[in-house]
Design an enzyme around this catalytic site. Structure first.
Site, PDB file in Angstrom:
ATOM      1  N   LYS A 220       1.664  -4.581   6.089  1.00 52.89           N
ATOM      2  CA  LYS A 220       1.726  -3.983   7.424  1.00 52.89           C
ATOM      3  C   LYS A 220       1.193  -4.936   8.488  1.00 52.89           C
ATOM      4  O   LYS A 220       0.552  -5.943   8.178  1.00 52.89           O
ATOM      5  CB  LYS A 220       0.953  -2.651   7.444  1.00 52.89           C
ATOM      6  N   ARG A 252      -0.300   2.238  -2.529  1.00 47.45           N
ATOM      7  CA  ARG A 252       1.152   2.146  -2.370  1.00 47.45           C
ATOM      8  C   ARG A 252       1.508   0.713  -1.979  1.00 47.45           C
ATOM      9  O   ARG A 252       1.103   0.251  -0.913  1.00 47.45           O
ATOM     10  CB  ARG A 252       1.579   3.153  -1.280  1.00 47.45           C
TER      11      ARG A 252
HETATM   12  C1  PT1 Z   1       1.816   5.134   4.025  1.00 43.38           C
HETATM   13  C2  PT1 Z   1       3.195   4.862   4.259  1.00 43.38           C
HETATM   14  C3  PT1 Z   1       4.134   5.783   3.713  1.00 43.38           C
HETATM   15  N1  PT1 Z   1       3.628   3.799   4.975  1.00 43.38           N
HETATM   16  C4  PT1 Z   1       2.391   7.060   2.813  1.00 43.38           C
HETATM   17  N2  PT1 Z   1       3.713   6.861   2.988  1.00 43.38           N
HETATM   18  C5  PT1 Z   1       4.951   3.636   5.198  1.00 43.38           C
HETATM   19  N3  PT1 Z   1       1.974   8.137   2.084  1.00 43.38           N
HETATM   20  C6  PT1 Z   1       5.872   4.539   4.648  1.00 43.38           C
HETATM   21  C7  PT1 Z   1       3.014  -1.710  10.475  1.00 43.38           C
HETATM   22  O1  PT1 Z   1       2.020  -1.509  11.195  1.00 43.38           O
HETATM   23  O2  PT1 Z   1       0.871   4.352   4.494  1.00 43.38           O
HETATM   24  N4  PT1 Z   1       1.446   6.213   3.306  1.00 43.38           N
HETATM   25  N5  PT1 Z   1       5.452   5.577   3.920  1.00 43.38           N
HETATM   26  C8  PT1 Z   1       5.440   2.465   6.023  1.00 43.38           C
HETATM   27  N6  PT1 Z   1       5.072   2.618   7.398  1.00 43.38           N
HETATM   28  C9  PT1 Z   1       4.627   1.575   8.204  1.00 43.38           C
HETATM   29  C10 PT1 Z   1       3.664   1.806   9.191  1.00 43.38           C
HETATM   30  C11 PT1 Z   1       5.080   0.278   7.990  1.00 43.38           C
HETATM   31  C12 PT1 Z   1       3.140   0.745   9.927  1.00 43.38           C
HETATM   32  C13 PT1 Z   1       4.588  -0.793   8.731  1.00 43.38           C
HETATM   33  C14 PT1 Z   1       3.605  -0.564   9.701  1.00 43.38           C
HETATM   34  O3  PT1 Z   1       3.509  -2.835  10.310  1.00 43.38           O
END
Ligand code: PT1
Length: 277
Positions: A220, A252
């Site tokens: 991230k 994850r």
């Molecule tokens: C997470 C999660 C998810 N993250 C759960 N499910 C994502 N339970 C998808 C960035 O800042 O943390 N927990 N499902 C992916 N989401 C992101 C959010 C991807 C922020 C990238 C960023 O780069």
């Protein structure tokens, strides 16, 4: 802490790795990489061999700024994959979706866990109750489209805890047993860089709920902003290790083998901490 799901016991004395399976063309890290059923099966097979105990299938990107896709597109991406994986693998299958129709179909297909970035309501909570599934309850401020515009908290950790409290109460009211709920502080979901690192450093505050804690930090922006995308694997593994030390029960990740290796080191360290020489 143990959770029984589909005749399997998830023993939380050590953290589990949840392998990410993106069947999206536009995911933030690996979008479009797993676009044929053979590639998907090979990828899942290696994640399981590498030590993943849960596979999280997502058909819609939730990275900051992402748009929604249609129900039918998401169903077409996700359901056939769940069916194929169930035929071939004895693993816990999680579906990463917030859409009622996708949750319904996934339950009919026999998925084990619902991972929704939004809190769920009403009818869908009843369905989850009746099917005795696991459900991940994640904290989010805003929506993926706008959540990173200006995240603000007057008391970050308290507000996340209150959110968990309220949502847990609601889930229980719909009949979901407390021991079916997994909590997730939602890294990157309406959080600034410093919010994210505050949560990582204080993750153990959420242990008071006595529920499994899931974290998703892999690749991230809280990592790439500090060390760049080219080196984000190193940061992802570091964050996984820090999270595990601070009480995360499910991590994850995209890179299962590397994370499992790091967690072995954490395990040895935590075990040694208890010894008295
Ligand atoms: C997470 C999660 C998810 N993250 C759960 N499910 C994502 N339970 C998808 C960035 O800042 O943390 N927990 N499902 C992916 N989401 C992101 C959010 C991807 C922020 C990238 C960023 O780069």
């Amino acid at each position: 802490m143990n959770i029984i799901i589909n005749n399997r016991t998830l023993d939380f004395s050590n953290p589990h790795v949840m392998g990410i399976l993106n069947v999206t063309p536009d995911s933030f890290f690996d979008g479009g990489r797993y676009n044929t059923i053979n590639k998907i099966i090979n990828h899942v097979s290696s994640m399981i061999n590498d030590g993943a105990s849960i596979i999280d299938i997502g058909g819609e990107s939730t990275r900051p700024g992402s748009d929604h896709i249609s129900v039918n597109d998401e169903l077409d991406r996700v359901i056939p994959v769940i069916i194929e994986l169930q035929k071939r693998f004895d693993t816990i299958i999680s579906v990463n979706t917030s859409k009622t129709e996708v949750i319904k179909e996934s339950i009919l297909t026999g998925v084990n866990m619902i991972n929704s970035i939004y809190p769920l309501d009403g009818e869908i909570l009843k369905l989850i109750t009746d099917s005795n599934l696991l459900v991940c309850l994640m904290h989010i401020q805003g929506t993926p489209k706008n959540m990173q515009v200006s995240p603000y908290y007057s008391n970050l950790l308290l507000e996340i805890s209150e959110y968990f409290n309220n949502q847990i109460k609601k889930y229980e009211k719909y009949g979901i047993k407390r021991n079916r709920i997994i909590l997730d502080p939602g890294f990157g979901f309406g959080k600034s860089l410093s919010h994210n690192y505050t949560i990582l450093s204080k993750l153990s505050t959420f242990s008071k709920f006595r529920l499994p804690l899931l974290v998703g930090i892999s690749h991230k922006s809280m990592i790439t902003k500090l060390i760049g995308a080219a080196k984000s694997l190193y940061g992802s593994i570091t964050c996984a290790a820090i999270a595990a030390i601070n009480g995360a029960n499910i991590i994850r990740v995209h890179d299962v083998a590397q994370t499992v290796a790091a967690l072995k080191i954490v395990k040895a360290t935590l075990a040694a901490e208890k010894l008295n020489y």
